[in-house]
Design a protein around this motif. Sequence first.
Motif, PDB file in Angstrom:
ATOM      1  N   PRO A  29      38.616 -60.702  83.903  1.00  0.00           N
ATOM      2  CA  PRO A  29      39.337 -59.962  82.859  1.00  0.00           C
ATOM      3  C   PRO A  29      38.339 -59.235  81.962  1.00  0.00           C
ATOM      4  O   PRO A  29      37.366 -59.818  81.500  1.00  0.00           O
ATOM      5  CB  PRO A  29      40.075 -61.054  82.079  1.00  0.00           C
ATOM      6  N   THR A  30      38.557 -57.966  81.771  1.00  0.00           N
ATOM      7  CA  THR A  30      37.663 -57.158  80.929  1.00  0.00           C
ATOM      8  C   THR A  30      38.501 -56.273  80.022  1.00  0.00           C
ATOM      9  O   THR A  30      39.670 -56.024  80.283  1.00  0.00           O
ATOM     10  CB  THR A  30      36.738 -56.259  81.780  1.00  0.00           C
ATOM     11  N   PHE A  31      37.875 -55.813  78.969  1.00  0.00           N
ATOM     12  CA  PHE A  31      38.517 -54.838  78.110  1.00  0.00           C
ATOM     13  C   PHE A  31      37.555 -53.685  77.910  1.00  0.00           C
ATOM     14  O   PHE A  31      36.401 -53.908  77.539  1.00  0.00           O
ATOM     15  CB  PHE A  31      38.892 -55.433  76.749  1.00  0.00           C
ATOM     16  N   PRO A  32      37.957 -52.474  78.156  1.00  0.00           N
ATOM     17  CA  PRO A  32      39.257 -52.121  78.694  1.00  0.00           C
ATOM     18  C   PRO A  32      39.315 -52.461  80.186  1.00  0.00           C
ATOM     19  O   PRO A  32      38.283 -52.480  80.864  1.00  0.00           O
ATOM     20  CB  PRO A  32      39.340 -50.609  78.470  1.00  0.00           C
ATOM     21  N   VAL A  36      41.408 -50.514  88.809  1.00  0.00           N
ATOM     22  CA  VAL A  36      41.775 -51.526  89.797  1.00  0.00           C
ATOM     23  C   VAL A  36      41.316 -52.890  89.296  1.00  0.00           C
ATOM     24  O   VAL A  36      40.359 -52.995  88.542  1.00  0.00           O
ATOM     25  CB  VAL A  36      41.196 -51.244  91.208  1.00  0.00           C
ATOM     26  N   ASN A  37      42.037 -53.917  89.715  1.00  0.00           N
ATOM     27  CA  ASN A  37      41.717 -55.286  89.317  1.00  0.00           C
ATOM     28  C   ASN A  37      40.991 -56.048  90.408  1.00  0.00           C
ATOM     29  O   ASN A  37      40.805 -57.252  90.293  1.00  0.00           O
ATOM     30  CB  ASN A  37      43.003 -56.035  88.963  1.00  0.00           C
ATOM     31  N   GLY A  38      40.603 -55.348  91.457  1.00  0.00           N
ATOM     32  CA  GLY A  38      39.928 -55.986  92.576  1.00  0.00           C
ATOM     33  C   GLY A  38      40.259 -55.258  93.867  1.00  0.00           C
ATOM     34  O   GLY A  38      40.699 -54.106  93.846  1.00  0.00           O
ATOM     35  N   ALA A  39      40.055 -55.959  94.984  1.00  0.00           N
ATOM     36  CA  ALA A  39      40.274 -55.343  96.291  1.00  0.00           C
ATOM     37  C   ALA A  39      40.889 -56.342  97.253  1.00  0.00           C
ATOM     38  O   ALA A  39      40.658 -57.546  97.166  1.00  0.00           O
ATOM     39  CB  ALA A  39      38.959 -54.822  96.859  1.00  0.00           C
ATOM     40  N   LEU A 130      32.671 -52.391  99.350  1.00  0.00           N
ATOM     41  CA  LEU A 130      33.816 -51.868  98.605  1.00  0.00           C
ATOM     42  C   LEU A 130      34.489 -52.945  97.763  1.00  0.00           C
ATOM     43  O   LEU A 130      34.868 -52.708  96.611  1.00  0.00           O
ATOM     44  CB  LEU A 130      34.837 -51.261  99.576  1.00  0.00           C
ATOM     45  N   MET A 131      34.621 -54.129  98.338  1.00  0.00           N
ATOM     46  CA  MET A 131      35.260 -55.219  97.603  1.00  0.00           C
ATOM     47  C   MET A 131      34.425 -55.634  96.399  1.00  0.00           C
ATOM     48  O   MET A 131      34.961 -55.896  95.316  1.00  0.00           O
ATOM     49  CB  MET A 131      35.541 -56.384  98.544  1.00  0.00           C
ATOM     50  N   SER A 132      33.113 -55.654  96.561  1.00  0.00           N
ATOM     51  CA  SER A 132      32.229 -55.976  95.434  1.00  0.00           C
ATOM     52  C   SER A 132      32.324 -54.915  94.344  1.00  0.00           C
ATOM     53  O   SER A 132      32.381 -55.234  93.157  1.00  0.00           O
ATOM     54  CB  SER A 132      30.781 -56.092  95.905  1.00  0.00           C
ATOM     55  N   ALA A 133      32.353 -53.648  94.744  1.00  0.00           N
ATOM     56  CA  ALA A 133      32.449 -52.562  93.766  1.00  0.00           C
ATOM     57  C   ALA A 133      33.775 -52.632  93.005  1.00  0.00           C
ATOM     58  O   ALA A 133      33.814 -52.431  91.790  1.00  0.00           O
ATOM     59  CB  ALA A 133      32.298 -51.210  94.461  1.00  0.00           C
ATOM     60  N   ALA A 134      34.871 -52.942  93.696  1.00  0.00           N
ATOM     61  CA  ALA A 134      36.181 -53.016  93.046  1.00  0.00           C
ATOM     62  C   ALA A 134      36.248 -54.175  92.058  1.00  0.00           C
ATOM     63  O   ALA A 134      36.985 -54.111  91.073  1.00  0.00           O
ATOM     64  CB  ALA A 134      37.280 -53.154  94.094  1.00  0.00           C
ATOM     65  N   ALA A 135      35.494 -55.230  92.300  1.00  0.00           N
ATOM     66  CA  ALA A 135      35.499 -56.399  91.418  1.00  0.00           C
ATOM     67  C   ALA A 135      34.465 -56.292  90.293  1.00  0.00           C
ATOM     68  O   ALA A 135      34.437 -57.136  89.403  1.00  0.00           O
ATOM     69  CB  ALA A 135      35.246 -57.667  92.235  1.00  0.00           C
ATOM     70  N   ASP A 136      33.641 -55.265  90.301  1.00  0.00           N
ATOM     71  CA  ASP A 136      32.580 -55.097  89.315  1.00  0.00           C
ATOM     72  C   ASP A 136      33.133 -54.479  88.027  1.00  0.00           C
ATOM     73  O   ASP A 136      33.617 -53.347  88.042  1.00  0.00           O
ATOM     74  CB  ASP A 136      31.490 -54.192  89.902  1.00  0.00           C
ATOM     75  N   PRO A 137      33.080 -55.199  86.907  1.00  0.00           N
ATOM     76  CA  PRO A 137      33.608 -54.661  85.651  1.00  0.00           C
ATOM     77  C   PRO A 137      32.899 -53.391  85.180  1.00  0.00           C
ATOM     78  O   PRO A 137      33.437 -52.650  84.359  1.00  0.00           O
ATOM     79  CB  PRO A 137      33.389 -55.786  84.639  1.00  0.00           C
ATOM     80  N   ALA A 138      31.712 -53.117  85.704  1.00  0.00           N
ATOM     81  CA  ALA A 138      30.996 -51.905  85.309  1.00  0.00           C
ATOM     82  C   ALA A 138      31.627 -50.649  85.917  1.00  0.00           C
ATOM     83  O   ALA A 138      31.427 -49.548  85.405  1.00  0.00           O
ATOM     84  CB  ALA A 138      29.529 -51.995  85.720  1.00  0.00           C
TER      85      ALA A 138
END
Length: 149
Positions: A29-32, A36-39, A130-138
């Motif tokens: 969970p991040t703000f903002p 996407v919230n993941g993959a 791709l899955m790692s990038a989608a889960a990265d809050p950055a």
Amino acid sequence: MNASTGRRARHHREDLSPPLPARLTLRPPTFPPGPVNGAWWPRSDDLAAELPALVDAFDTSWGRVTRMAAHRGVWRDAPCDLPVAGHTVRAAWYASGFDPHAVRLFAHGVGRRDLLVVPPGTEEATAERLMSAAADPAHHLTASALLAL
């Protein structure tokens, strides 16, 4: 036994085997929040076969998934009701205005989660990236933008 009886028997046996777990990564969970919230990396384009494992992963950790939305052109079939363990997920299908590389899940009273859908035939190293990038809050990229990386 004729050929169609054999197919039915094999199909019935396949239905008895437990589904493989969903290949899923979620961002913390991040703000903002990101677009996407993941993959999710489904094994096929058969949503009726793939959705139960995905919903099961969310039902136990987030809340009961009651609705989903996706782009009509990505999945083999576009049923309105998708049976999953213990309930039915209502589907909304979009032909435009919805990222074709995303799926949106809704849990009543909890909210929604948007996931990058990694195409089923993607090579493993690419899918993991791709899955790692989608889960990265950055990363604050849409599903389609992530696939373009």
